[in-house]
Write a protein that holds these residues in place. Structure first.
Motif, PDB file in Angstrom:
ATOM      1  N   ALA A 199      -9.355   5.146  -1.073  1.00 45.61           N
ATOM      2  CA  ALA A 199      -8.041   5.716  -1.392  1.00 45.61           C
ATOM      3  C   ALA A 199      -6.914   4.776  -0.967  1.00 45.61           C
ATOM      4  O   ALA A 199      -6.011   4.474  -1.752  1.00 45.61           O
ATOM      5  CB  ALA A 199      -7.897   7.070  -0.701  1.00 45.61           C
ATOM      6  N   LEU A 200      -7.015   4.277   0.263  1.00 46.94           N
ATOM      7  CA  LEU A 200      -5.962   3.408   0.782  1.00 46.94           C
ATOM      8  C   LEU A 200      -5.819   2.150  -0.079  1.00 46.94           C
ATOM      9  O   LEU A 200      -4.713   1.750  -0.453  1.00 46.94           O
ATOM     10  CB  LEU A 200      -6.297   3.023   2.231  1.00 46.94           C
ATOM     11  N   GLU A 201      -6.977   1.541  -0.402  1.00 45.60           N
ATOM     12  CA  GLU A 201      -6.936   0.299  -1.189  1.00 45.60           C
ATOM     13  C   GLU A 201      -6.398   0.540  -2.592  1.00 45.60           C
ATOM     14  O   GLU A 201      -5.692  -0.296  -3.147  1.00 45.60           O
ATOM     15  CB  GLU A 201      -8.337  -0.319  -1.257  1.00 45.60           C
ATOM     16  N   ASN A 202      -6.732   1.696  -3.161  1.00 41.23           N
ATOM     17  CA  ASN A 202      -6.206   2.027  -4.472  1.00 41.23           C
ATOM     18  C   ASN A 202      -4.684   2.118  -4.445  1.00 41.23           C
ATOM     19  O   ASN A 202      -4.009   1.665  -5.365  1.00 41.23           O
ATOM     20  CB  ASN A 202      -6.797   3.350  -4.962  1.00 41.23           C
ATOM     21  N   VAL A 203      -4.162   2.702  -3.381  1.00 44.70           N
ATOM     22  CA  VAL A 203      -2.708   2.834  -3.285  1.00 44.70           C
ATOM     23  C   VAL A 203      -2.075   1.456  -3.004  1.00 44.70           C
ATOM     24  O   VAL A 203      -0.974   1.153  -3.456  1.00 44.70           O
ATOM     25  CB  VAL A 203      -2.333   3.849  -2.193  1.00 44.70           C
ATOM     26  N   GLU A 204      -2.816   0.612  -2.279  1.00 42.86           N
ATOM     27  CA  GLU A 204      -2.288  -0.717  -1.951  1.00 42.86           C
ATOM     28  C   GLU A 204      -2.256  -1.650  -3.153  1.00 42.86           C
ATOM     29  O   GLU A 204      -1.459  -2.582  -3.214  1.00 42.86           O
ATOM     30  CB  GLU A 204      -3.158  -1.374  -0.866  1.00 42.86           C
ATOM     31  N   LEU A 205      -3.149  -1.393  -4.104  1.00 42.55           N
ATOM     32  CA  LEU A 205      -3.349  -2.351  -5.197  1.00 42.55           C
ATOM     33  C   LEU A 205      -2.063  -2.757  -5.939  1.00 42.55           C
ATOM     34  O   LEU A 205      -1.816  -3.949  -6.121  1.00 42.55           O
ATOM     35  CB  LEU A 205      -4.400  -1.803  -6.168  1.00 42.55           C
ATOM     36  N   PRO A 206      -1.215  -1.801  -6.359  1.00 46.69           N
ATOM     37  CA  PRO A 206       0.010  -2.225  -7.059  1.00 46.69           C
ATOM     38  C   PRO A 206       0.887  -3.114  -6.181  1.00 46.69           C
ATOM     39  O   PRO A 206       1.565  -4.007  -6.680  1.00 46.69           O
ATOM     40  CB  PRO A 206       0.731  -0.900  -7.344  1.00 46.69           C
ATOM     41  N   MET A 207       0.827  -2.892  -4.876  1.00 45.34           N
ATOM     42  CA  MET A 207       1.631  -3.711  -3.967  1.00 45.34           C
ATOM     43  C   MET A 207       1.022  -5.101  -3.818  1.00 45.34           C
ATOM     44  O   MET A 207       1.738  -6.086  -3.650  1.00 45.34           O
ATOM     45  CB  MET A 207       1.751  -3.019  -2.606  1.00 45.34           C
ATOM     46  N   ILE A 208      -0.325  -5.187  -3.878  1.00 48.41           N
ATOM     47  CA  ILE A 208      -0.976  -6.505  -3.849  1.00 48.41           C
ATOM     48  C   ILE A 208      -0.503  -7.322  -5.044  1.00 48.41           C
ATOM     49  O   ILE A 208      -0.160  -8.490  -4.916  1.00 48.41           O
ATOM     50  CB  ILE A 208      -2.516  -6.352  -3.876  1.00 48.41           C
ATOM     51  N   PHE A 209      -0.455  -6.666  -6.210  1.00 44.70           N
ATOM     52  CA  PHE A 209      -0.019  -7.381  -7.413  1.00 44.70           C
ATOM     53  C   PHE A 209       1.438  -7.827  -7.308  1.00 44.70           C
ATOM     54  O   PHE A 209       1.841  -8.779  -7.959  1.00 44.70           O
ATOM     55  CB  PHE A 209      -0.216  -6.501  -8.654  1.00 44.70           C
ATOM     56  N   GLN A 210       2.236  -7.106  -6.491  1.00 42.82           N
ATOM     57  CA  GLN A 210       3.633  -7.516  -6.302  1.00 42.82           C
ATOM     58  C   GLN A 210       3.796  -8.418  -5.086  1.00 42.82           C
ATOM     59  O   GLN A 210       4.915  -8.723  -4.665  1.00 42.82           O
ATOM     60  CB  GLN A 210       4.538  -6.282  -6.161  1.00 42.82           C
ATOM     61  N   GLU A 211       2.655  -8.797  -4.501  1.00 39.09           N
ATOM     62  CA  GLU A 211       2.635  -9.710  -3.358  1.00 39.09           C
ATOM     63  C   GLU A 211       3.423  -9.195  -2.162  1.00 39.09           C
ATOM     64  O   GLU A 211       4.198  -9.915  -1.532  1.00 39.09           O
ATOM     65  CB  GLU A 211       3.126 -11.101  -3.784  1.00 39.09           C
ATOM     66  N   VAL A 212       3.198  -7.917  -1.868  1.00 37.15           N
ATOM     67  CA  VAL A 212       3.809  -7.320  -0.681  1.00 37.15           C
ATOM     68  C   VAL A 212       2.937  -7.668   0.523  1.00 37.15           C
ATOM     69  O   VAL A 212       1.718  -7.734   0.401  1.00 37.15           O
ATOM     70  CB  VAL A 212       3.886  -5.780  -0.864  1.00 37.15           C
ATOM     71  N   SER A 213       3.554  -7.890   1.672  1.00 42.58           N
ATOM     72  CA  SER A 213       2.777  -8.307   2.852  1.00 42.58           C
ATOM     73  C   SER A 213       1.825  -7.196   3.298  1.00 42.58           C
ATOM     74  O   SER A 213       2.083  -6.008   3.072  1.00 42.58           O
ATOM     75  CB  SER A 213       3.717  -8.640   4.006  1.00 42.58           C
ATOM     76  N   GLN A 214       0.754  -7.619   3.947  1.00 42.98           N
ATOM     77  CA  GLN A 214      -0.309  -6.669   4.274  1.00 42.98           C
ATOM     78  C   GLN A 214       0.165  -5.558   5.211  1.00 42.98           C
ATOM     79  O   GLN A 214      -0.166  -4.385   5.011  1.00 42.98           O
ATOM     80  CB  GLN A 214      -1.494  -7.414   4.889  1.00 42.98           C
ATOM     81  N   THR A 215       0.927  -5.930   6.211  1.00 39.14           N
ATOM     82  CA  THR A 215       1.379  -4.929   7.182  1.00 39.14           C
ATOM     83  C   THR A 215       2.222  -3.856   6.498  1.00 39.14           C
ATOM     84  O   THR A 215       1.993  -2.659   6.688  1.00 39.14           O
ATOM     85  CB  THR A 215       2.239  -5.589   8.287  1.00 39.14           C
ATOM     86  N   PHE A 216       3.164  -4.309   5.684  1.00 43.29           N
ATOM     87  CA  PHE A 216       4.037  -3.362   5.007  1.00 43.29           C
ATOM     88  C   PHE A 216       3.241  -2.484   4.047  1.00 43.29           C
ATOM     89  O   PHE A 216       3.423  -1.269   3.980  1.00 43.29           O
ATOM     90  CB  PHE A 216       5.133  -4.111   4.245  1.00 43.29           C
ATOM     91  N   ARG A 217       2.325  -3.157   3.337  1.00 41.92           N
ATOM     92  CA  ARG A 217       1.493  -2.501   2.342  1.00 41.92           C
ATOM     93  C   ARG A 217       0.717  -1.337   2.946  1.00 41.92           C
ATOM     94  O   ARG A 217       0.709  -0.218   2.438  1.00 41.92           O
ATOM     95  CB  ARG A 217       0.508  -3.557   1.854  1.00 41.92           C
ATOM     96  N   GLU A 218       0.068  -1.635   4.067  1.00 45.60           N
ATOM     97  CA  GLU A 218      -0.778  -0.622   4.701  1.00 45.60           C
ATOM     98  C   GLU A 218       0.048   0.557   5.186  1.00 45.60           C
ATOM     99  O   GLU A 218      -0.327   1.720   5.009  1.00 45.60           O
ATOM    100  CB  GLU A 218      -1.522  -1.247   5.876  1.00 45.60           C
ATOM    101  N   LYS A 219       1.189   0.236   5.781  1.00 44.38           N
ATOM    102  CA  LYS A 219       2.062   1.259   6.319  1.00 44.38           C
ATOM    103  C   LYS A 219       2.529   2.187   5.189  1.00 44.38           C
ATOM    104  O   LYS A 219       2.435   3.411   5.271  1.00 44.38           O
ATOM    105  CB  LYS A 219       3.271   0.583   6.985  1.00 44.38           C
ATOM    106  N   LYS A 220       2.979   1.549   4.120  1.00 44.88           N
ATOM    107  CA  LYS A 220       3.509   2.284   2.977  1.00 44.88           C
ATOM    108  C   LYS A 220       2.418   3.162   2.339  1.00 44.88           C
ATOM    109  O   LYS A 220       2.642   4.335   2.026  1.00 44.88           O
ATOM    110  CB  LYS A 220       4.054   1.279   1.961  1.00 44.88           C
ATOM    111  N   ALA A 221       1.219   2.588   2.160  1.00 40.56           N
ATOM    112  CA  ALA A 221       0.132   3.318   1.517  1.00 40.56           C
ATOM    113  C   ALA A 221      -0.268   4.529   2.355  1.00 40.56           C
ATOM    114  O   ALA A 221      -0.494   5.625   1.829  1.00 40.56           O
ATOM    115  CB  ALA A 221      -1.059   2.392   1.303  1.00 40.56           C
TER     116      ALA A 221
END
Lengths: 236, 413
Positions: free
Chosen positions: A103-125
């Motif tokens: 679930a977490l990775e699925n939510v992170e995926l669009p942010m990975i494509f936008q090259e969002v940093s990992q820390t921010f990505r995880e927090k946001k997801a």
């Protein structure tokens, strides 16, 4: 207010063998920020085609689509992908989560494509998953979640990049009424609290009740509206 | 870079989801790389071993054999059908710049030791082998004594190969004991170290005079002559001169000028051997490349299937903002991981096989050679498989990027 998305005399034709199927016939539509619009229509009315064009997943046969004032037909495929990823979030009838990711990775995926940093990505997801009520299931695979839960992950995913517009195509179509109600509540909640523009496509009048603005579509044309505000405009 | 790391994670996840198919595809690559690395390291090893033995020639030897240098000629020489006559040998000896001539003849004979009789090879060495020819023997064949001493010319003394000493007879043959060959008694004065093959180690060597008195061959004749030239002389010039002299001698004797002997320099042998090895290596590379190609097709097949299966996933990824290049990278990473893991497995197995055969060869002298597993070969195996993976993955990946998101999403609905 400047529209997020503007359709100008949009036609869409499909070639099915020798038969030409006209799915959209000269649609004019403007959607301004903050709207919660329902597009209603029977199966085969062209509503999914319209949604794909609004979501910039498909291009019209004739006519123009402007995403934040930009003619999308002039954008390269990659550029369009990037703008789409940033500006528009999608919720599908079949959830369309990636089965290999939790679930977490699925939510992170669009942010990975936008090259969002990992820390921010995880927090946001995590924050998004908590807000859809899945705080305890963030590491579950889609297969381990119920249909309603999967759709909630999909909603969380659609909001990942803080898009201005979220498009939901029959979001409750595969759900029981309880789960469906929950999904619509989340969408309404996000609309209010996060101030996002939301377009829901449905054939179900119960779902349409959640929205003040309804566009009826039949045979590829907008036939009727129930607008109480002037947030949605259409031509002629 | 962080992006690539994420794509890498996704790729690994995808491969693991199709674990069995991924492993089978990897296996295909493993076999190809295994063949390439295994065979190349063995052939490199054989080459190195042969070159080392050839280096022992010092590049200064000339070999004269009766008969044309051809497959049948070789056989003739081995079987002792044709011979160099005494006049021929004299002609060789008299050629300018010839330093030493060592002649040899071979045949098989029964050797009796104690109560046992066994068939062994008999090798007659002419031209004062133990005194003047010893240098040729040591340099050419790499002869060295394991035990005892060299025979003295004129005495009824022999030296034997290590195979005869240790294996052929029930009892180990000891230095200083007597043996009977063709009804005559000889003293065994020395045992040679292994010369590299079982055949070479199953010889009894003795003076040419003694050999001919046993076998009854023409006095002074031989099956092969090895010439050491004087220092500073040109190998090819001397070889040419020997050829001319031999031709003249023959003409005088038989009235024909047909050349029924071969004069070969050690340089030429080195070159011929090198050429043959190059051809063998070329063939190995071709065959192994075909194996790799098949592995590559396997990767391509798997990736195409994967693109078909994951059409919807590709559509989803595009819808939520994946660029074409992103999709391409993810698929390429998957294909190259398959290639690389396959390459790693193949390299390890190939090097392992080469080492195993090498170990076996050290126990059984027939296979004596070392495997050459160079870092370059390992790097080649890995890089090659990675490259094949990328190449094989490119077309399927390209097809994946060409899917329109809306069509990809609609598929299988």
């Amino acid at each position: 207010m400047k529209p997020i998305i503007k359709l100008e005399n949009v036609w869409k034709t499909y070639q099915l063998g020798k038969v030409e199927l006209v799915a959209l016939k000269g649609i004019n539509l403007e959607i301004t920020p903050g709207a919660f619009v329902t597009i209603m229509g029977a199966s085969g009315s062209g509503k999914s085609t319209l949604l794909n064009i609004i979501g910039c997943l498909d291009i019209p046969t004739k006519g123009k689509v402007f995403l934040r004032g930009q003619d999308v037909s002039l954008l390269s495929e990659d550029k369009l992908s990037q703008i789409r990823g940033k500006t528009i979030g999608f919720v599908f009838q079949e959830f369309n989560l990636l089965p290999n990711l939790n679930a977490l990775e699925n939510v992170e995926l669009p942010m990975i494509f936008q090259e969002v940093s990992q820390t921010f990505r995880e927090k946001k997801a995590k924050e998004l998953l908590i807000s859809v009520g899945l705080g305890k299931r963030i590491f579950h695979q889609p297969a381990e979640l119920s249909a309603g839960e999967r759709q909630r992950v999909a909603i969380a995913r659609s909001f990942a990049n803080d898009p201005e517009l979220v498009i939901a195509d029959e979001p409750t179509g595969n759900l029981d009424s309880v789960s469906g109600k929950k999904i619509m509540e989340i969408l309404t909640d996000f609309h209010k609290k996060r101030g996002k523009t939301i377009i829901v496509v449905t054939h179900d009048p119960n779902i349409a009740k959640y929205s003040k603005e309804i566009v009826n579509i039949k045979d590829g044309q907008i036939i009727h509206n129930h607008f109480q505000t002037e947030k949605v405009l259409w031509g002629k | 870079m962080g992006k690539i790391k994420e794509y890498f994670k996704i790729a690994i996840r995808n491969l693991r989801t199709r674990s069995l198919r991924s492993w089978l595809t990897i296996l295909g690559v493993v076999i190809g790389v295994f063949l390439i690395v295994g065979l190349l390291s063995l052939s490199e090893g054989i080459k190195a071993t042969i070159n080392e033995q050839l280096k022992g020639l010092g590049g200064e030897m000339i070999f004269i054999m009766p008969g044309e240098m051809s497959a049948t000629g070789m056989m003739g020489m081995m079987m002792g059908g044709e011979k160099l006559e005494k006049a021929d040998i004299t002609a060789i000896e008299k050629t300018k710049d010839v330093d030493e001539v060592l002649t040899m003849s071979y045949s098989s004979s029964v050797m009796r030791y104690k109560d046992e009789g066994k068939t062994v090879f008999l090798g007659g060495l002419g031209g004062q082998p133990w005194e003047k020819g010893a240098e040729i023997l040591k340099r050419f064949q790499g002869w060295s004594l394991n035990e005892g001493r060299w025979p003295i010319s004129g005495k009824r003394e022999v030296i034997i190969g290590i195979q005869i000493a240790n294996e052929i007879f029930k009892e180990k043959v000891k230095v200083g004991t007597q043996t009977t060959i063709q009804g005559r008694r000889f003293e065994i004065v020395g045992i040679l170290n292994s010369l590299g093959s079982k055949t070479d180690d199953s010889f009894v060597y003795l003076d040419m005079d003694l050999y001919q008195s046993i076998t009854g061959g023409g006095k002074g004749s031989a099956q092969i002559a090895i010439v050491k030239i004087k220092e500073g002389a040109s190998l090819n010039r001397v070889a040419e001169n020997i050829k001319e002299n031999l031709q003249e001698t023959r003409k005088r004797k038989t009235g024909t000028d047909e050349a029924d002997f071969s004069v070969i320099t050690s340089d030429k042998i080195t070159k011929i051997t090198g050429d043959i090895l190059a051809i063998i290596q070329f063939a190995i590379v071709i065959f192994a490349s075909i194996a790799i190609l098949v592995g590559g097709i396997g990767i391509m097949n798997t990736m195409f299937t994967s693109v078909r299966e994951r059409t919807r996933e590709i559509g989803i990824m595009k819808a939520i903002g994946a660029k074409n290049s992103t999709i391409l990278i993810i698929f390429l990473i998957e294909a190259s991981i398959i290639g690389l893991i396959g390459g790693l497995g193949g390299t390890i197995l190939g090097a392992g096989m080469a080492k195993l055969i090498e170990t076996y060869g050290q126990v059984h002298p027939v296979f004596y050679f070392s495997a050459s597993i160079s870092p370059a070969l390992i790097a080649f195996g890995l890089f090659f498989s990675f490259f094949v993976g990328c190449l094989a993955g490119f077309l399927p990946a390209k097809r994946a990027t060409m899917l329109k998101p809306v069509e990809a999403l609609r598929r299988y609905e």
